[in-house]
Enzyme design. Structure first.
Site, PDB file in Angstrom:
ATOM      1  N   LYS A 273      68.223  12.441  35.678  1.00  0.00           N
ATOM      2  CA  LYS A 273      68.211  13.377  36.811  1.00  0.00           C
ATOM      3  C   LYS A 273      69.543  14.099  36.894  1.00  0.00           C
ATOM      4  O   LYS A 273      70.563  13.566  36.439  1.00  0.00           O
ATOM      5  CB  LYS A 273      68.008  12.599  38.123  1.00  0.00           C
ATOM      6  CG  LYS A 273      66.606  12.084  38.345  1.00  0.00           C
ATOM      7  CD  LYS A 273      66.497  11.394  39.698  1.00  0.00           C
ATOM      8  CE  LYS A 273      65.094  10.864  39.929  1.00  0.00           C
ATOM      9  NZ  LYS A 273      64.070  11.920  40.062  1.00  0.00           N
ATOM     10  N   ARG A 347      54.600   6.002  38.508  1.00  0.00           N
ATOM     11  CA  ARG A 347      53.191   5.825  38.130  1.00  0.00           C
ATOM     12  C   ARG A 347      53.056   4.802  37.002  1.00  0.00           C
ATOM     13  O   ARG A 347      52.040   4.144  36.870  1.00  0.00           O
ATOM     14  CB  ARG A 347      52.585   7.188  37.766  1.00  0.00           C
ATOM     15  CG  ARG A 347      53.254   7.877  36.617  1.00  0.00           C
ATOM     16  CD  ARG A 347      52.962   9.378  36.558  1.00  0.00           C
ATOM     17  NE  ARG A 347      53.829  10.142  37.450  1.00  0.00           N
ATOM     18  CZ  ARG A 347      53.773  11.465  37.580  1.00  0.00           C
ATOM     19  NH1 ARG A 347      52.874  12.171  36.915  1.00  0.00           N
ATOM     20  NH2 ARG A 347      54.587  12.088  38.385  1.00  0.00           N
TER      21      ARG A 347
HETATM   22  N1  BES Z   1      61.381   8.935  42.620  1.00  0.00           N
HETATM   23  C1  BES Z   1      61.038  10.201  42.107  1.00  0.00           C
HETATM   24  C2  BES Z   1      60.367  11.095  43.159  1.00  0.00           C
HETATM   25  C3  BES Z   1      61.254  11.660  44.214  1.00  0.00           C
HETATM   26  C4  BES Z   1      61.960  12.817  43.994  1.00  0.00           C
HETATM   27  C5  BES Z   1      61.308  11.079  45.444  1.00  0.00           C
HETATM   28  C6  BES Z   1      62.743  13.367  44.981  1.00  0.00           C
HETATM   29  C7  BES Z   1      62.084  11.622  46.439  1.00  0.00           C
HETATM   30  C8  BES Z   1      62.806  12.766  46.217  1.00  0.00           C
HETATM   31  C9  BES Z   1      60.073  10.071  40.936  1.00  0.00           C
HETATM   32  O1  BES Z   1      60.239   8.955  40.159  1.00  0.00           O
HETATM   33  C10 BES Z   1      60.301  11.246  40.062  1.00  0.00           C
HETATM   34  O2  BES Z   1      61.373  11.359  39.540  1.00  0.00           O
HETATM   35  N2  BES Z   1      59.303  12.121  39.933  1.00  0.00           N
HETATM   36  C11 BES Z   1      59.438  13.290  39.143  1.00  0.00           C
HETATM   37  C12 BES Z   1      58.154  13.482  38.382  1.00  0.00           C
HETATM   38  C13 BES Z   1      58.216  14.569  37.353  1.00  0.00           C
HETATM   39  C14 BES Z   1      59.136  14.160  36.219  1.00  0.00           C
HETATM   40  C15 BES Z   1      56.827  14.813  36.835  1.00  0.00           C
HETATM   41  C16 BES Z   1      59.681  14.459  40.096  1.00  0.00           C
HETATM   42  O3  BES Z   1      59.090  14.491  41.167  1.00  0.00           O
HETATM   43  O4  BES Z   1      60.510  15.298  39.756  1.00  0.00           O
HETATM   44 MN    MN Z   2      61.692   9.269  38.651  1.00  0.00          MN
END
Ligand code: BES
Ligand code: MN
Ligand code: ZN
Length: 491
Positions: A273, A347
């Site tokens: 990230k 997931r």
């Molecule tokens: N934990 C995150 C989702 C999230 C993002 C929660 C921002 C709260 C605030 C999750 O694991 C994630 O990183 N999801 C990605 C999925 C994408 C790579 C398809 C996302 O939402 O960017």
């Molecule tokens: Mn994630």
């Protein structure tokens, strides 16, 4: 904090702070009584429009020696039940701001109906308990403590006491459950590891007579949880699968299962990230914390349901042995998954937990997860995203959301979205591209939940607040507890 419930009179009340309702521009009898003792001051203020007409508006008065009490909070309670609940929550917030040692609420005098009095007491006490919470466990100098030690809930007549008592019990249980969820959510990632979450679950089980089982790496391997273990692989912290059981229902009654995402820190893994606000990814276990908080509340209330909680918990970290984009993993269900982005890890751990929970032959399964940034884009920080493969279950959850004021909205799981999850090399891919990201994440989960009635709550936007008041909110504990209170007995 000690609670007393009985009919009281504001003019004779020696509590430090009194809470009194105003309905529209008129004064309920109990407020009129104080008004008379104050020579009509309250009536003048209300006529002058000093208390706004919006439900939940408050106005604090100094009683300057005229009476035994020192201060009064006037609250606009509106004319309907919803407004009265909003007034109760606002009054609890205003009271926390004044921080008195003792107080009396006269709000129940403005409630016309039995159910309204109980719901009112619940909303007030729930807000009061959550207002007491301070995220200062890791500060060497604690925030100013809340002083409130004596809280009186007054009602118009003795016959109303039982209604207030049941509301008090529910409000306390919800407040305690939400505060547990918040404390775990706020705990830093170096403290709140998978092992720590497991210990917390075991402690909760000891204190509340629950059954708790913690599965470790070798057992997860034996179960074939290849997807969950692939996420955990890059971390120095070993994963855990926590299983909690509460039995309040009939022996033969099938359980409701709650499955909570327990990523104790989500760095994104190799699909790292960006750095900004990455600290907030310590909250990626709020689904797990919601399961624990809900169990806490359900046990305190002694609800007549059977409940199973399943929490897959690990970190998502980059490392030489970490899961990589392009890797193909085999889930416990046997479906192979092409991992196109290691940041879509929630997931990957949930799918194995959702397969595992099938062995309890649950009546319904509800998973709770901070799953997608896309859900935050769709619904902001106000509303939880709901997905379900069963309309009756979705409707029951939406009804509970309304009653508990824990805002939730249903999003679709149409077949067309599954196209986006096609993989050239495996049974499915773990991402479906940017369009409809919250939906495709839910569709991914739906491939593992075909054997039972299932709902998924995406709490990425609602589990915590950013900015100055950064912290876990305790949502959606109110929604789930209300759902379980309404849950048809004997099902
Ligand atoms: N934990 C995150 C989702 C999230 C993002 C929660 C921002 C709260 C605030 C999750 O694991 C994630 O990183 N999801 C990605 C999925 C994408 C790579 C398809 C996302 O939402 O960017
Ligand atoms: Mn994630
Ligand atoms: Zn995550």
């Amino acid at each position: 904090m000690e609670f007393t419930i009985k009919p009281l009179s504001p003019a004779l009340d020696s509590a430090e702070c009194l809470i009194l309702p105003v309905t529209g521009s008129s004064l309920p009898a109990v407020t009129a009584e104080l008004d008379a003792a104050l020579g009509g001051r309250i009536g003048e203020l209300v006529t002058a429009g000093d208390l706004a007409a919006k439900a939940g508006s408050t106005l604090t008065l100094l009683l300057s020696g005229a009476l035994a009490a020192k201060k009064a909070i006037l609250v606009q309670a509106g004319e309907d039940e919803q407004s009265l609940l909003a007034a109760a929550r606002a009054a609890a917030r205003a009271l926390a701001g004044l921080n008195p040692a003792s107080a009396t609420s006269y709000l129940a005098h403005a409630a016309g109906k039995k159910s309204a009095r109980s719901a009112l007491a619940q909303a007030f006490v729930q807000a009061l308990i959550t207002e007491q919470y301070r995220p200062d466990s890791w500060k060497s100098e604690k925030d100013t403590p809340r002083k409130l030690a004596q809280m009186q809930l007054s009602c118009a007549k003795k016959g109303d006491i039982a209604e207030l008592e049941s509301g008090l019990a529910a409000g306390l249980a919800l407040g305690h459950g939400m505060n547990l969820t918040r404390e775990l959510g706020n705990a830093p990632g170096n403290v709140c590891t998978p092992a720590y979450l497991a210990e917390q679950a075991q402690q909760l089980a000891r204190e509340n007579g629950l059954k708790c089982q913690v599965l470790e790496q070798a057992e997860l391997e034996a179960l074939g949880m290849g997807s969950f273990l692939a996420v955990a692989r890059g971390s120095a912290q070993a994963p855990r699968l926590i299983v909690l059981e509460y039995r309040g229902g009939k022996k033969a009654q099938k359980p409701v299962a709650l499955v909570g995402k327990g990523i104790t820190f989500d760095s994104g893994g190799i699909s790292l990230k960006p750095g900004e606000a990455m600290d907030e990814m310590k909250y990626d276990m709020c689904g797990a914390a919601t399961v624990l908080g809900t169990f806490r509340a359900v046990a305190e209330l002694g609800l007549p349901v059977n409940l199973v909680g399943v929490i897959p918990t690990c970190e998502n970290m980059p490392a030489g042995n970490a899961l990589k984009p392009g890797d193909i993993v085999t889930s416990m269900a046997g479906l192979t998954i092409e991992v196109l982005n290691t940041d879509a890890e929630g997931r990957l751990i949930l799918c194995d937990a959702l397969t595992y929970v099938g062995k309890y032959q649950p009546e319904v399964v509800i998973d709770i997860a901070t799953l997608t940034g896309a859900c935050v884009i769709a619904l902001g920080h106000v509303t939880t995203g709901l997905f379900a493969n069963d309309d009756a279950l979705a409707d029951a959850l939406l009804a509970a959301a309304k009653t508990s004021d824990d805002k939730t909205w249903r999003l679709p799981l149409f077949d067309e979205y599954h196209e986006q999850l096609k993989s050239n090399f495996a049974d499915l891919a773990n991402i479906g591209g940017r369009p409809g990201g919250a939906v495709t994440a839910a569709c991914f989960l739906s491939r593992f939940t075909k054997d039972y009635r299932w709902a998924h709550l995406d709490i990425a936007g609602t589990a915590w607040k950013s900015g100055a008041a950064k912290g876990a909110t305790g949502r959606p504990v109110p929604l789930l507890v209300e759902f379980l209170r309404q849950y048809p007995a004997g099902k």
